[in-house]
Design a protein around this motif. Structure first.
Motif, PDB file in Angstrom:
ATOM      1  N   ALA A 278       0.822  -1.206   0.000  1.00 43.53           N
ATOM      2  CA  ALA A 278       0.000   0.000   0.000  1.00 43.53           C
ATOM      3  C   ALA A 278       0.859   1.260   0.000  1.00 43.53           C
ATOM      4  O   ALA A 278       1.847   1.357   0.713  1.00 43.53           O
ATOM      5  N   PHE A 279       0.451   2.234  -0.817  1.00 41.36           N
ATOM      6  CA  PHE A 279       1.125   3.532  -0.878  1.00 41.36           C
ATOM      7  C   PHE A 279       0.694   4.403   0.298  1.00 41.36           C
ATOM      8  O   PHE A 279       1.487   5.150   0.866  1.00 41.36           O
ATOM      9  N   ALA A 280      -0.590   4.299   0.659  1.00 40.86           N
ATOM     10  CA  ALA A 280      -1.124   5.069   1.792  1.00 40.86           C
ATOM     11  C   ALA A 280      -2.160   4.229   2.516  1.00 40.86           C
ATOM     12  O   ALA A 280      -2.756   3.314   1.929  1.00 40.86           O
ATOM     13  N   THR A 281      -2.386   4.524   3.783  1.00 38.18           N
ATOM     14  CA  THR A 281      -3.357   3.769   4.583  1.00 38.18           C
ATOM     15  C   THR A 281      -4.160   4.706   5.475  1.00 38.18           C
ATOM     16  O   THR A 281      -3.751   5.829   5.752  1.00 38.18           O
ATOM     17  N   VAL A 282      -5.308   4.185   5.913  1.00 37.82           N
ATOM     18  CA  VAL A 282      -6.138   4.874   6.896  1.00 37.82           C
ATOM     19  C   VAL A 282      -6.544   3.850   7.941  1.00 37.82           C
ATOM     20  O   VAL A 282      -6.947   2.727   7.589  1.00 37.82           O
ATOM     21  N   ARG A 283      -6.445   4.228   9.200  1.00 42.42           N
ATOM     22  CA  ARG A 283      -6.932   3.354  10.275  1.00 42.42           C
ATOM     23  C   ARG A 283      -8.203   3.962  10.836  1.00 42.42           C
ATOM     24  O   ARG A 283      -8.175   5.000  11.489  1.00 42.42           O
ATOM     25  N   LEU A 284      -9.330   3.299  10.535  1.00 47.84           N
ATOM     26  CA  LEU A 284     -10.621   3.788  11.015  1.00 47.84           C
ATOM     27  C   LEU A 284     -10.765   3.489  12.500  1.00 47.84           C
ATOM     28  O   LEU A 284     -10.145   2.558  13.023  1.00 47.84           O
ATOM     29  N   ASN A 285     -11.602   4.266  13.166  1.00 49.12           N
ATOM     30  CA  ASN A 285     -11.844   4.002  14.582  1.00 49.12           C
ATOM     31  C   ASN A 285     -12.978   3.007  14.783  1.00 49.12           C
ATOM     32  O   ASN A 285     -13.495   2.852  15.880  1.00 49.12           O
ATOM     33  N   ILE A 286     -13.396   2.361  13.689  1.00 47.71           N
ATOM     34  CA  ILE A 286     -14.441   1.335  13.766  1.00 47.71           C
ATOM     35  C   ILE A 286     -13.950   0.097  13.027  1.00 47.71           C
ATOM     36  O   ILE A 286     -13.076   0.174  12.169  1.00 47.71           O
ATOM     37  N   SER A 287     -14.511  -1.046  13.365  1.00 47.92           N
ATOM     38  CA  SER A 287     -14.152  -2.287  12.689  1.00 47.92           C
ATOM     39  C   SER A 287     -15.388  -3.166  12.589  1.00 47.92           C
ATOM     40  O   SER A 287     -16.217  -3.187  13.496  1.00 47.92           O
ATOM     41  N   GLY A 288     -15.516  -3.857  11.483  1.00 52.36           N
ATOM     42  CA  GLY A 288     -16.637  -4.766  11.310  1.00 52.36           C
ATOM     43  C   GLY A 288     -17.847  -4.151  10.647  1.00 52.36           C
ATOM     44  O   GLY A 288     -18.780  -4.859  10.285  1.00 52.36           O
ATOM     45  N   GLN A 289     -17.850  -2.823  10.467  1.00 50.84           N
ATOM     46  CA  GLN A 289     -18.975  -2.168   9.804  1.00 50.84           C
ATOM     47  C   GLN A 289     -18.738  -2.095   8.304  1.00 50.84           C
ATOM     48  O   GLN A 289     -17.616  -1.926   7.851  1.00 50.84           O
ATOM     49  N   ARG A 290     -19.823  -2.200   7.557  1.00 49.72           N
ATOM     50  CA  ARG A 290     -19.715  -2.045   6.112  1.00 49.72           C
ATOM     51  C   ARG A 290     -19.410  -0.586   5.812  1.00 49.72           C
ATOM     52  O   ARG A 290     -19.969   0.313   6.420  1.00 49.72           O
ATOM     53  N   ASN A 291     -18.518  -0.370   4.843  1.00 53.78           N
ATOM     54  CA  ASN A 291     -18.189   1.000   4.467  1.00 53.78           C
ATOM     55  C   ASN A 291     -17.951   1.102   2.966  1.00 53.78           C
ATOM     56  O   ASN A 291     -17.664   0.114   2.299  1.00 53.78           O
ATOM     57  N   ILE A 292     -18.105   2.308   2.458  1.00 49.22           N
ATOM     58  CA  ILE A 292     -17.878   2.591   1.049  1.00 49.22           C
ATOM     59  C   ILE A 292     -16.877   3.739   0.971  1.00 49.22           C
ATOM     60  O   ILE A 292     -16.972   4.710   1.719  1.00 49.22           O
ATOM     61  N   CYS A 293     -15.911   3.628   0.054  1.00 50.39           N
ATOM     62  CA  CYS A 293     -14.870   4.649  -0.075  1.00 50.39           C
ATOM     63  C   CYS A 293     -14.925   5.317  -1.439  1.00 50.39           C
ATOM     64  O   CYS A 293     -15.451   4.761  -2.400  1.00 50.39           O
ATOM     65  N   ALA A 294     -14.354   6.500  -1.503  1.00 53.42           N
ATOM     66  CA  ALA A 294     -14.197   7.216  -2.763  1.00 53.42           C
ATOM     67  C   ALA A 294     -12.949   8.076  -2.685  1.00 53.42           C
ATOM     68  O   ALA A 294     -12.609   8.596  -1.630  1.00 53.42           O
ATOM     69  N   LEU A 295     -12.256   8.197  -3.818  1.00 53.78           N
ATOM     70  CA  LEU A 295     -11.117   9.095  -3.929  1.00 53.78           C
ATOM     71  C   LEU A 295     -11.562  10.285  -4.769  1.00 53.78           C
ATOM     72  O   LEU A 295     -11.952  10.124  -5.924  1.00 53.78           O
TER      73      LEU A 295
END
Length: 410
Positions: A278-295
């Motif tokens: 990975a070039f970049a990462t994000v650590r969310l403060n939640i885990s196990g929830q469905r999520n959708i991303c966009a750049l």
């Protein structure tokens, strides 16, 4: 990626995101409850909605006028809908319907497909290349590529060993990214040829369910999110091309040795060596929830957008030069104050797997296929006819507004 649509137990909402600080609600509708699919055609007034109350019915609206353009019913529950300026695609578990978005007529029904229980499919947003991708096998990771303009099969891509979990085209329809149910390796292929261009390793420690796979508009980055707390962003570049003049260091020498060794090693081993992290990462403060991303590019800067199923939008800064850990700069609530805690568990619950089991048990007002006079999947596929027992557009879809993208009648 400047618009956001959400479905809730009370209806649906549309948002516009023009700045980091401001999230503007464009429209809210409470006419149809339990919305689990809401797709807006770019920033236009055309929106497609599917509700748990009628999971076999697709409703197409002109939301600015508050009018219904048409509605269609199908033989089983609608699992996903994709659209661009040329085509509207409706995906069921064992069939796909392709409509002409100018008049909503049914152009083609794809029936020879394996069970697709999650409704996985991708449609290029570039209407000049209306390629459609969907699983070509229920047991392996084969991708079926279909040309939505010529209505012909393009090719089959043997992408992964295991069943597919995610598919995404880039903005021009020239690249296709895929991930399997294991979620450890993400591959990018050229379209329509199907040659493998890139291979990225998300991780080796555990299998994950990749819920979102998306390119940036310039196709320089690819983002993948899953049911874990980490979002990965990969950079689509060939490192050998970007560093033609390596200094004569020990690491540079060893790198060349490994590169040369890949010509003599088995394909599986050499493939592992060539995978980029990975070039970049994000650590969310939640885990196990469905999520959708966009750049997206907001206020002329690259941003990562993450929406989670508890009703939040997170905006992160992305450093396009150095990557690394992305910085959270704004968090928006999508459901409003007061209502958040009340409906946190229900409003944006993922539609799979529990939702469809629940809808099967419900009473549906949509007639079964046996009671639909004249309904024929094969007939619709062969003759390009619309399904006759539904209300549909009387003429070309016209959205009037000067700055809107969809087709207008001439």
């Amino acid at each position: 990626c400047s618009s956001l649509a959400i479905g809730t137990t009370t209806g649906y909402r549309l948002f516009s995101l023009s700045s980091v600080e401001q999230l503007d609600q464009v429209h809210e509708s409470n006419e149809i409850p339990d919305v689990y699919i809401v797709e807006r055609l770019f920033s236009s007034s055309l929106v497609v909605v599917v509700s748990h109350a009628k999971p076999q019915q697709m409703n197409v609206y002109h939301f600015k006028k508050g009018t219904e353009i048409c509605n269609y019913s199908y033989s089983s529950n609608i699992l996903s809908i994709r659209l661009n300026r040329q085509r509207l695609v409706v995906c069921l578990e064992e069939s796909i319907y392709i409509h002409n978005i100018k008049d909503m007529k049914l152009l083609k029904t794809i029936l020879d497909m394996p069970p697709n229980t999650t409704g996985l499919c991708a449609l290029s947003i570039n209407h000049a290349n209306s390629y459609l991708a969907y699983p070509g096998s229920a047991t392996s990771g084969e991708i079926a590529l279909y040309d939505g303009n010529t209505l012909k099969t393009a090719c089959a891509i043997p992408a992964h060993d295991g069943p597919l979990a995610a598919l995404a085209f880039n903005s021009t329809g020239s690249k296709l990214a895929s991930a399997s149910e294991k979620g450890t390796v993400i591959r990018v292929f050229s379209i329509p040829g199907g040659q493998k261009l890139y291979e990225f390793r998300r991780g080796m420690k555990r299998y994950v369910n990749i819920s979102s796979l998306v390119f940036s508009m310039d196709s320089q980055f690819l983002c993948a999110s899953s049911n874990t707390e980490t979002v990965h962003i990969f950079k689509l570049e060939h490192l050998t091309d970007s560093r033609p003049e390596e200094p004569p260091t020990w690491s540079g020498y060893m790198g060349k040795m490994f590169q040369a060794a890949t010509n003599y090693l088995p394909a599986q081993v050499s493939g592992m060596m060539n995978q980029d992290r990975a070039f970049a990462t994000v650590r969310l403060n939640i885990s196990g929830q469905r999520n959708i991303c966009a750049l997206s590019t907001i206020q002329k800067l690259p941003r990562l957008l993450v929406t989670t199923s508890d009703g939040h939008l997170y905006i992160y800064n992305l450093d396009p030069q150095d990557g690394g850990e992305c910085v959270l700069i704004k968090k928006h609530s999508l459901l409003g104050s007061g209502k958040m805690e009340e409906n946190k568990e229900n409003d944006l619950r993922p539609p799979l797997p529990q939702s469809y089991a629940a809808t099967v048990a419900r009473q549906s007002t949509v007639p079964s296929t046996s009671t639909m006079p004249g309904y024929s999947e094969d007939g619709g596929a062969l003759r390009g006819e619309v399904i006759p027992e539904h209300e549909f557009a009387t003429g070309p879809v016209c959205l009037d507004d000067e700055n809107e993208f969809p087709p207008v009648s001439i």
